[in-house]
Structure formats: C-alpha cells, structure tokens
Write a protein that holds these residues in place. Structure first.
Motif, PDB file in Angstrom:
ATOM      1  N   ALA A 167       6.183 -32.485  13.445  1.00 44.56           N
ATOM      2  CA  ALA A 167       4.908 -33.390  13.663  1.00 44.56           C
ATOM      3  C   ALA A 167       3.844 -32.612  14.555  1.00 44.56           C
ATOM      4  O   ALA A 167       2.626 -32.531  14.567  1.00 44.56           O
ATOM      5  CB  ALA A 167       5.346 -34.390  14.506  1.00 44.56           C
ATOM      6  N   GLU A 168       4.234 -31.682  15.279  1.00 44.34           N
ATOM      7  CA  GLU A 168       3.112 -30.823  16.119  1.00 44.34           C
ATOM      8  C   GLU A 168       2.918 -29.459  15.472  1.00 44.34           C
ATOM      9  O   GLU A 168       2.061 -28.889  16.269  1.00 44.34           O
ATOM     10  CB  GLU A 168       4.050 -30.771  17.721  1.00 44.34           C
ATOM     11  CG  GLU A 168       4.086 -32.041  18.378  1.00 44.34           C
ATOM     12  CD  GLU A 168       4.774 -31.845  19.804  1.00 44.34           C
ATOM     13  OE1 GLU A 168       5.055 -30.786  20.111  1.00 44.34           O
ATOM     14  OE2 GLU A 168       5.047 -32.966  20.461  1.00 44.34           O
ATOM     15  N   SER A 169       3.562 -29.271  14.253  1.00 40.16           N
ATOM     16  CA  SER A 169       3.756 -27.770  13.911  1.00 40.16           C
ATOM     17  C   SER A 169       2.825 -27.555  12.841  1.00 40.16           C
ATOM     18  O   SER A 169       3.194 -26.569  11.902  1.00 40.16           O
ATOM     19  CB  SER A 169       4.830 -27.068  14.085  1.00 40.16           C
ATOM     20  OG  SER A 169       5.664 -27.687  13.210  1.00 40.16           O
ATOM     21  N   LEU A 170       2.103 -28.459  11.966  1.00 41.30           N
ATOM     22  CA  LEU A 170       1.468 -28.192  10.804  1.00 41.30           C
ATOM     23  C   LEU A 170       0.655 -26.902  10.992  1.00 41.30           C
ATOM     24  O   LEU A 170      -0.347 -26.989  11.829  1.00 41.30           O
ATOM     25  CB  LEU A 170       0.605 -29.536  10.442  1.00 41.30           C
ATOM     26  CG  LEU A 170      -0.014 -29.284   9.155  1.00 41.30           C
ATOM     27  CD1 LEU A 170       0.904 -29.159   7.803  1.00 41.30           C
ATOM     28  CD2 LEU A 170      -0.970 -30.573   8.920  1.00 41.30           C
ATOM     29  N   ASN A 191      -1.303 -38.232  13.697  1.00 39.34           N
ATOM     30  CA  ASN A 191      -1.843 -39.044  14.817  1.00 39.34           C
ATOM     31  C   ASN A 191      -3.020 -38.476  15.302  1.00 39.34           C
ATOM     32  O   ASN A 191      -3.496 -37.329  15.098  1.00 39.34           O
ATOM     33  CB  ASN A 191      -0.618 -39.244  16.032  1.00 39.34           C
ATOM     34  CG  ASN A 191      -0.970 -40.382  16.818  1.00 39.34           C
ATOM     35  OD1 ASN A 191      -1.713 -41.364  16.778  1.00 39.34           O
ATOM     36  ND2 ASN A 191      -0.171 -40.164  18.043  1.00 39.34           N
ATOM     37  N   GLY A 192      -3.890 -39.549  16.325  1.00 36.52           N
ATOM     38  CA  GLY A 192      -5.260 -39.019  16.572  1.00 36.52           C
ATOM     39  C   GLY A 192      -5.229 -37.664  17.427  1.00 36.52           C
ATOM     40  O   GLY A 192      -6.160 -37.021  17.526  1.00 36.52           O
ATOM     41  N   ASN A 193      -4.076 -37.129  17.925  1.00 38.58           N
ATOM     42  CA  ASN A 193      -4.044 -36.148  18.974  1.00 38.58           C
ATOM     43  C   ASN A 193      -3.501 -34.992  18.332  1.00 38.58           C
ATOM     44  O   ASN A 193      -3.507 -33.747  18.841  1.00 38.58           O
ATOM     45  CB  ASN A 193      -3.143 -36.197  20.070  1.00 38.58           C
ATOM     46  CG  ASN A 193      -1.633 -36.456  20.018  1.00 38.58           C
ATOM     47  OD1 ASN A 193      -1.320 -36.415  18.607  1.00 38.58           O
ATOM     48  ND2 ASN A 193      -0.862 -36.606  21.004  1.00 38.58           N
ATOM     49  N   LYS A 194      -3.137 -34.900  16.825  1.00 42.88           N
ATOM     50  CA  LYS A 194      -2.480 -34.053  16.202  1.00 42.88           C
ATOM     51  C   LYS A 194      -3.502 -32.904  15.739  1.00 42.88           C
ATOM     52  O   LYS A 194      -4.692 -33.302  15.566  1.00 42.88           O
ATOM     53  CB  LYS A 194      -1.647 -34.154  14.899  1.00 42.88           C
ATOM     54  CG  LYS A 194      -0.404 -35.155  15.339  1.00 42.88           C
ATOM     55  CD  LYS A 194       0.585 -34.471  16.283  1.00 42.88           C
ATOM     56  CE  LYS A 194       1.968 -35.053  16.637  1.00 42.88           C
ATOM     57  NZ  LYS A 194       1.660 -36.176  17.822  1.00 42.88           N
ATOM     58  N   ILE A 195      -3.176 -31.704  15.086  1.00 46.02           N
ATOM     59  CA  ILE A 195      -4.071 -30.747  14.749  1.00 46.02           C
ATOM     60  C   ILE A 195      -5.171 -31.130  13.576  1.00 46.02           C
ATOM     61  O   ILE A 195      -6.168 -30.742  13.791  1.00 46.02           O
ATOM     62  CB  ILE A 195      -3.521 -29.603  14.449  1.00 46.02           C
ATOM     63  CG1 ILE A 195      -4.269 -28.270  14.466  1.00 46.02           C
ATOM     64  CG2 ILE A 195      -2.478 -29.450  12.977  1.00 46.02           C
ATOM     65  CD1 ILE A 195      -3.536 -26.820  14.544  1.00 46.02           C
ATOM     66  N   ILE A 196      -4.524 -31.904  12.772  1.00 49.91           N
ATOM     67  CA  ILE A 196      -5.425 -32.698  11.805  1.00 49.91           C
ATOM     68  C   ILE A 196      -5.172 -34.205  11.883  1.00 49.91           C
ATOM     69  O   ILE A 196      -3.779 -34.468  12.138  1.00 49.91           O
ATOM     70  CB  ILE A 196      -5.453 -32.282  10.452  1.00 49.91           C
ATOM     71  CG1 ILE A 196      -4.184 -32.448   9.712  1.00 49.91           C
ATOM     72  CG2 ILE A 196      -5.987 -30.621  10.340  1.00 49.91           C
ATOM     73  CD1 ILE A 196      -4.123 -32.243   8.255  1.00 49.91           C
ATOM     74  N   THR A 197      -5.721 -35.235  11.479  1.00 47.84           N
ATOM     75  CA  THR A 197      -5.435 -36.553  11.840  1.00 47.84           C
ATOM     76  C   THR A 197      -6.185 -37.620  10.676  1.00 47.84           C
ATOM     77  O   THR A 197      -6.998 -36.958  10.039  1.00 47.84           O
ATOM     78  CB  THR A 197      -6.145 -37.067  13.178  1.00 47.84           C
ATOM     79  OG1 THR A 197      -5.583 -38.379  13.637  1.00 47.84           O
ATOM     80  CG2 THR A 197      -7.459 -36.951  13.101  1.00 47.84           C
ATOM     81  N   SER A 199      -6.012 -40.573  11.729  1.00 46.51           N
ATOM     82  CA  SER A 199      -6.088 -41.874  12.667  1.00 46.51           C
ATOM     83  C   SER A 199      -4.656 -42.125  12.984  1.00 46.51           C
ATOM     84  O   SER A 199      -4.383 -42.396  14.158  1.00 46.51           O
ATOM     85  CB  SER A 199      -7.094 -43.062  12.319  1.00 46.51           C
ATOM     86  OG  SER A 199      -6.458 -43.872  11.677  1.00 46.51           O
ATOM     87  N   GLY A 200      -3.813 -42.354  12.116  1.00 43.15           N
ATOM     88  CA  GLY A 200      -2.473 -42.640  12.316  1.00 43.15           C
ATOM     89  C   GLY A 200      -1.808 -42.395  10.707  1.00 43.15           C
ATOM     90  O   GLY A 200      -2.371 -42.857   9.910  1.00 43.15           O
ATOM     91  N   GLY A 201      -0.805 -41.819  10.737  1.00 38.26           N
ATOM     92  CA  GLY A 201      -0.185 -41.388   9.606  1.00 38.26           C
ATOM     93  C   GLY A 201       0.810 -40.466   9.681  1.00 38.26           C
ATOM     94  O   GLY A 201       1.057 -39.746  10.820  1.00 38.26           O
ATOM     95  N   GLY A 202       1.648 -40.292   8.595  1.00 34.76           N
ATOM     96  CA  GLY A 202       2.720 -39.042   8.608  1.00 34.76           C
ATOM     97  C   GLY A 202       3.006 -38.576   7.295  1.00 34.76           C
ATOM     98  O   GLY A 202       2.500 -39.455   6.165  1.00 34.76           O
ATOM     99  N   MET A 203       3.814 -37.760   6.844  1.00 33.59           N
ATOM    100  CA  MET A 203       4.353 -37.313   5.590  1.00 33.59           C
ATOM    101  C   MET A 203       5.527 -36.741   5.552  1.00 33.59           C
ATOM    102  O   MET A 203       6.036 -35.990   6.727  1.00 33.59           O
ATOM    103  CB  MET A 203       3.200 -36.080   5.195  1.00 33.59           C
ATOM    104  CG  MET A 203       3.287 -35.674   3.850  1.00 33.59           C
ATOM    105  SD  MET A 203       2.516 -36.841   2.627  1.00 33.59           S
ATOM    106  CE  MET A 203       0.813 -36.331   2.848  1.00 33.59           C
ATOM    107  N   LEU A 204       6.378 -36.953   4.749  1.00 34.85           N
ATOM    108  CA  LEU A 204       7.710 -36.517   4.605  1.00 34.85           C
ATOM    109  C   LEU A 204       7.802 -35.561   3.295  1.00 34.85           C
ATOM    110  O   LEU A 204       7.171 -36.009   2.527  1.00 34.85           O
ATOM    111  CB  LEU A 204       8.717 -37.429   4.355  1.00 34.85           C
ATOM    112  CG  LEU A 204      10.081 -37.269   4.043  1.00 34.85           C
ATOM    113  CD1 LEU A 204      10.768 -36.695   5.198  1.00 34.85           C
ATOM    114  CD2 LEU A 204      11.089 -38.294   3.797  1.00 34.85           C
ATOM    115  N   VAL A 205       7.982 -34.460   3.487  1.00 36.68           N
ATOM    116  CA  VAL A 205       8.205 -33.446   2.592  1.00 36.68           C
ATOM    117  C   VAL A 205       9.561 -32.812   2.132  1.00 36.68           C
ATOM    118  O   VAL A 205      10.580 -32.918   3.044  1.00 36.68           O
ATOM    119  CB  VAL A 205       7.284 -32.225   2.809  1.00 36.68           C
ATOM    120  CG1 VAL A 205       5.863 -32.583   2.853  1.00 36.68           C
ATOM    121  CG2 VAL A 205       7.751 -31.456   3.955  1.00 36.68           C
ATOM    122  N   SER A 206       9.779 -32.607   0.927  1.00 35.87           N
ATOM    123  CA  SER A 206      11.326 -32.077   0.617  1.00 35.87           C
ATOM    124  C   SER A 206      11.155 -31.437  -0.702  1.00 35.87           C
ATOM    125  O   SER A 206      10.306 -31.615  -1.565  1.00 35.87           O
ATOM    126  CB  SER A 206      12.194 -33.274   0.619  1.00 35.87           C
ATOM    127  OG  SER A 206      13.415 -32.747   0.086  1.00 35.87           O
TER     128      SER A 206
END
Length: 377
Positions: A167-170, A191-197, A199-206
C-alpha cells in the motif's frame, strides 16, 4: 497551533497531488461525457491493465480500497474461520483488520532494524510455534521493501501463501522487481495520502489470473451469470468506480515523477539533519530501491519525536509518529506476538517528516530550521 501559525502556509505530511498536465481530468471528463459515472467501465478496465503492465503482473482487480484488496487476497488464498495468519506488528490497522473479517487469527511478527519490516528470524520462530499457517502478510513499510528472498524461502518451505501489502510502496523495487509482485498476491492503495491517489481505492495484483477473476466476481456481489439476480456465494460491494479509476489512470502517468520528488525530499532531509546528534534515518539496503513515501527518522537522544511534532505543529506543519505496533493496540492485545522489542523501539523513537510532493525547497528549509533549533536549545 498558535493563532499566528494559522496564517502561515500549511505543509502537509503527504497530500494528493494532481498532474500538471491534467491527465486525471481528461479521463474523468471521458467518463462524464459518456455518462459512465458508475461502478466499472472503460477506465476501470484500462486502469487494471495499465497498472498490471506497470508493475509486471499478469492480472489486477480494481477495488474500493487497499483494505478491500487485502480482504479479497485472504479470501483468494483460502483463509477462513480459525486459520492462522502471520502479520507484521509494525503496520497500520488496515493490514490486520481483514484477518478478523475472515474470522481468522492474527499472530503478529516483529520487525528488524535492517529493514524496519518483518524479521525473517522472528518469522522462523513463529513457524516453530505455529506450523499450520494459512497465509503470511508482508508489509513494505514507508516504501522500504522487506527482505523478500529470505521471507519467500521460509514461506515456500512451509507451503504458505504470501500476500504483500504494498500500500505504501508502489514504485519501490526489490532487486529490480516491483514490490507487490514477488508473493502470491500484491496490494496497492490509492488513498489520498499515497504516492498516487484516486481519492480512495485499491488494487489487487497476481499472476494467478483465475484467482483475480474470482475476486472480481466476489467483489461485484458474487452475482451469478443469470437473467435474474442469483447469488450462490457471499458477495461484497468492493469494485472501483469508473470516475475514480479515471483519476488513477492519470496519476499512474506521473508515478515516476512522484517517486523522484519523494527521493529528493528524503535526500534533502538526510543532508540537512543527519549530522544532528542521535539522529538516524530509515535504513537503505543495496537490494532496495524505495519510493521514499515518507521520510522517517529515529531519535535516541534528549530531543524526542513529540518535541519535533509539537514544534512543527506550532508552525502549521504536519508530521506524525511511526505506526504503533498492532500487539500494543487495545483491540489486538489478546493475540500472540513473536519477537523482541524492535517494533516498540521504532514506534517509541520514530517520526515521519513532512513528505508532500508539492513541497518547495523553501518549505523543506523551513522544516529543517525548526528541527535544528531544537538541538540548539
């Protein structure tokens, strides 16, 4: 914050930073122009494809948050009621909460000073105590990668699924490979404070495309392919909206710029503050190429983190302590913890400095001046 300070320019810890080129508005406008202001759509599909391509993963599922992505990763890994999941203790609660969502049992693992992340030594000890483990969550804290070779070797020996909370390491690399793509599943947060945002959201990769397809199904209320509404499995309302995904597509175009600025901020602080007595910056390793999401340092002398936090606060500048370990949190105190006291020491002595990518040299000098003055008293 004093009345005088309220008139001074606000400096944030890490706030949203839209591209100067207006990429985000272009994609959002397309969503509005096509009236596709809803969950799913072209932006969602393309954001999944573009992010997977960027990090080198075969498949991705765009979700409503990084927390939702961790939850779905646990479910995809087969974690259920009564299962044991190893989790770093030094992290944000969003890493641990989804373990409880699945009625599983967290066991918290200590950090090491070399990486600030999960200690391979403590992980080995945890497997000796708990041989039947369903999954291990690894966090790449503040953009610093964990020692993944050692951790993966241990986890493969015990045949356990590895979930990377990136979450913090893209934008962080471990031995030339993007964090989040080394284990079985990787999680990113927008999230708003992440390196790119977004506004809210996430991604699961595999690389397991079948599991990612299953996550898309679960996160869209597990709606079966039928004319009527039919649900054979428990579903979740976790999919990302087409508007939010448009912001993400634009942000992804400037990720490398943001990493470059975060690195500049870290190097500025290190140059200006590392000579202060009893100051140590977060560790660097030859195999780690961090995104420097937050510039963080450890204080072991008379000046304490709270002294800096309060001094900056008086000047309308935001900073923050290092995460409080999960085994010290009231909600999680009943769960086991394996390790010594490394995470507690990092919490006790750590501070996250303002690391906003909109900061100017003048802003950075202002922060450093306030901090230096504490050592001159």
């Amino acid at each position: 914050m004093s009345k005088d300070a309220s008139t001074k320019k606000r400096i944030y810890l890490s706030s949203p930073h839209m591209s100067d080129e207006g990429y985000e508005q272009m994609y959002v406008k397309e969503a509005f122009d096509t009236n596709w202001v809803a969950p799913l759509g072209k932006n969602v599909d393309e954001f999944e494809r573009e992010l997977a391509e960027k990090v080198g993963s075969k498949a991705a599922a765009a979700l409503s948050s990084g927390t939702a992505a961790i939850h779905m990763a646990l479910k995809a890994a087969g974690v259920g009621e009564g299962d044991i999941v190893f989790c770093p203790t030094l992290t944000f609660a969003a890493t641990a909460n989804p373990i409880i969502y699945q009625n599983a049992i967290p066991v918290f693992i200590d950090s090491d000073y070399e990486t600030w992340n999960m200690s391979p030594k403590a992980l080995e000890e945890a497997f000796e105590k708990y041989p039947n483990v369903k999954a291990v969550i690894v966090v790449h804290l503040y953009g610093l990668s964990a020692d993944m070779d050692k951790i993966m070797e241990i986890c493969k020996k015990h045949n356990v699924a590895v979930i990377e909370d990136a979450a913090e390491s893209l934008g962080t690399y471990y031995k030339g490979k993007h964090t989040g793509t080394i284990g079985d599943y990787g999680i990113f947060s927008f999230n708003g404070n992440k390196i790119i945002t977004t506004s809210g959201g996430g991604m699961l990769v595999s690389d397991n495309e079948e599991r990612i397809n299953k996550v898309r199904f679960w996160s869209t209320q597990s709606r079966d392919k039928a004319r009527h509404y039919q649900h054979s499995e428990l579903g979740f309302n976790y999919r990302m909206s087409n508007v939010v995904a448009g912001i993400g597509r634009g942000q992804l175009k400037v990720l490398d710029q943001r990493v470059e600025k975060k690195r500049y901020i870290f190097e500025f602080y290190k140059r200006e503050l590392s000579k202060l007595e009893n100051v140590e910056f977060m560790p660097s390793n030859e195999w780690n190429d961090p995104n420097y999401w937050l510039s963080t340092m450890i204080l072991t002398g008379k000046v304490r983190p709270i002294d800096i936090i309060e001094a900056l606060e008086k000047e309308n500048i935001e900073s923050r302590p290092v995460w409080k370990p999960m085994h010290m949190q009231p909600f999680f105190k009943e769960y086991d913890y394996i390790g010594e006291d490394v995470s507690e020491k990092l919490f006790e002595n750590g501070i996250c400095l303002p690391s906003d990518t909109k900061m100017t040299d003048e802003d950075l000098e202002r922060v450093c001046k306030i901090i230096k003055e504490l050592w001159s008293k």
